[in-house]
Write a protein that holds these residues in place. Structure first.
Motif, short mmCIF file in Angstrom:
data_model
loop_
_atom_site.label_atom_id
_atom_site.label_comp_id
_atom_site.label_asym_id
_atom_site.label_seq_id
_atom_site.Cartn_x
_atom_site.Cartn_y
_atom_site.Cartn_z
N ALA A 44 0.81 -1.21 0.00
CA ALA A 44 0.00 0.00 0.00
C ALA A 44 0.84 1.27 0.00
O ALA A 44 0.53 2.24 -0.70
N GLN A 45 1.93 1.31 0.77
CA GLN A 45 2.69 2.54 0.92
C GLN A 45 3.78 2.69 -0.14
O GLN A 45 4.04 3.78 -0.61
N GLY A 46 4.43 1.63 -0.48
CA GLY A 46 5.50 1.72 -1.45
C GLY A 46 6.48 0.58 -1.28
O GLY A 46 6.66 0.04 -0.19
N ALA A 47 7.10 0.18 -2.39
CA ALA A 47 8.06 -0.93 -2.38
C ALA A 47 9.37 -0.44 -2.98
O ALA A 47 9.40 0.52 -3.75
N PHE A 48 10.46 -1.11 -2.61
CA PHE A 48 11.78 -0.76 -3.10
C PHE A 48 12.12 -1.58 -4.34
O PHE A 48 11.87 -2.78 -4.39
N VAL A 49 12.74 -0.93 -5.32
CA VAL A 49 13.25 -1.63 -6.50
C VAL A 49 14.64 -2.16 -6.15
O VAL A 49 15.47 -1.44 -5.59
N THR A 50 14.90 -3.42 -6.48
CA THR A 50 16.22 -4.00 -6.23
C THR A 50 17.20 -3.54 -7.30
O THR A 50 16.83 -2.93 -8.31
N LEU A 51 18.47 -3.87 -7.08
CA LEU A 51 19.50 -3.52 -8.06
C LEU A 51 19.21 -4.17 -9.42
O LEU A 51 19.37 -3.55 -10.47
N ALA A 52 18.80 -5.44 -9.38
CA ALA A 52 18.46 -6.11 -10.63
C ALA A 52 17.25 -5.46 -11.29
O ALA A 52 17.17 -5.35 -12.52
N GLY A 53 16.29 -5.01 -10.48
CA GLY A 53 15.12 -4.31 -11.03
C GLY A 53 15.50 -3.00 -11.68
O GLY A 53 14.93 -2.61 -12.71
N ILE A 54 16.45 -2.28 -11.08
CA ILE A 54 16.94 -1.04 -11.69
C ILE A 54 17.57 -1.33 -13.04
O ILE A 54 17.33 -0.60 -14.02
N ASP A 55 18.35 -2.38 -13.12
CA ASP A 55 18.96 -2.76 -14.39
C ASP A 55 17.89 -3.06 -15.44
O ASP A 55 18.03 -2.70 -16.62
N TRP A 56 16.83 -3.75 -15.01
CA TRP A 56 15.75 -4.08 -15.96
C TRP A 56 15.06 -2.81 -16.46
O TRP A 56 14.84 -2.67 -17.67
N LEU A 57 14.73 -1.91 -15.57
CA LEU A 57 14.10 -0.66 -16.00
C LEU A 57 15.01 0.11 -16.94
O LEU A 57 14.56 0.62 -17.99
N ALA A 58 16.28 0.21 -16.59
CA ALA A 58 17.22 0.97 -17.42
C ALA A 58 17.36 0.35 -18.81
O ALA A 58 17.60 1.06 -19.80
N SER A 59 17.19 -0.97 -18.91
CA SER A 59 17.35 -1.65 -20.20
C SER A 59 16.30 -1.24 -21.21
O SER A 59 16.47 -1.46 -22.42
N ALA A 60 15.20 -0.64 -20.75
CA ALA A 60 14.17 -0.19 -21.67
C ALA A 60 14.59 1.06 -22.43
O ALA A 60 14.06 1.35 -23.50
#
Length: 217
Positions: A44-60
């Motif tokens: 409900a409040q918010g979740a943290f993106v992991t390092l691997a998740g950051i890499d995935w987002l950046a890959s877009a």
């Protein structure tokens, strides 16, 4: 620049989430989705993106280093990313999107991909091609024929871009934020629902009676 150089504080271990589900392989049905399934339901409040998740987002992005550099200097800043190659995005009104998530995370259902809240809307990350297929499937199902007005869904695919939240919720895990992750990406290839799964969730959320008990996996 390594993403590990700009974390404002340690990212919680994936095992810290109390409602975590064990990741499994992607559904095999056509249009069901791609990747490794998210391990936890919406927060409900918010979740943290992991390092691997950051890499995935950046890959877009065409230049992933641009995203890493931006978050290195401004880790609390949203960023605009193109759709169509790594993910599509289905943009829903917040209440309808919440109902969709309730169905997607109900017992026996496949869960969702990453989900973000942004400016009073929910952004459901989906498999590439979903933005093109889902509107046609919804129109074919005539899902508003029961008298309910169809919610205002927006579809972002090839040629579009969306603003995604920063990796960490503003004010920490418990602080309010206009742009935050409800289901944060945690791996370099998160599972993304396809048009068939989101069609099922839309029909269930709209109260359609002639739908299967759960989506085909």
């Amino acid at each position: 620049m390594s993403t590990r150089s700009y974390l404002p504080h340690p990212v919680p271990s994936p095992s810290a989430s109390p409602a975590r589900r064990t990741p499994d392989h992607r559904p095999s049905a056509r249009g069901a989705g791609t990747g490794t399934r998210a391990g936890a339901g919406p927060r409900a409040q918010g979740a943290f993106v992991t390092l691997a998740g950051i890499d995935w987002l950046a890959s877009a992005d065409r230049f992933p280093h641009r995203v890493h550099t931006l978050w290195a200097h401004h880790p609390g800043a949203p960023v605009e990313l193109p759709c169509g190659s790594v993910f599509d995005v289905i943009d829903t009104p917040v209440l309808f999107g919440r109902r969709m998530l309730d169905r997607l995370w109900s017992p026996g259902a496949p869960g969702s991909g990453p989900v973000a809240a942004h400016r009073g809307r929910l952004l459901l990350f989906a498999a590439p091609g979903t933005a093109q297929r889902l509107p046609a499937l919804l129109a074919w199902e005539e899902w508003s024929r029961t008298g309910r007005s169809a919610p205002s869904l927006l579809y972002y695919g090839t040629g579009d871009a969306v603003t995604v939240p920063p990796p960490f919720p503003a004010g920490g895990e418990d602080g309010p934020a206009a742009s935050r992750w409800l289901v944060a990406p945690e791996v370099r290839r998160p599972w993304l629902p396809g048009a068939d799964v989101l069609l099922w969730a839309c029909l269930r959320a709209a109260g359609e009676g002639s739908v299967p008990t759960r989506p085909t996996r």
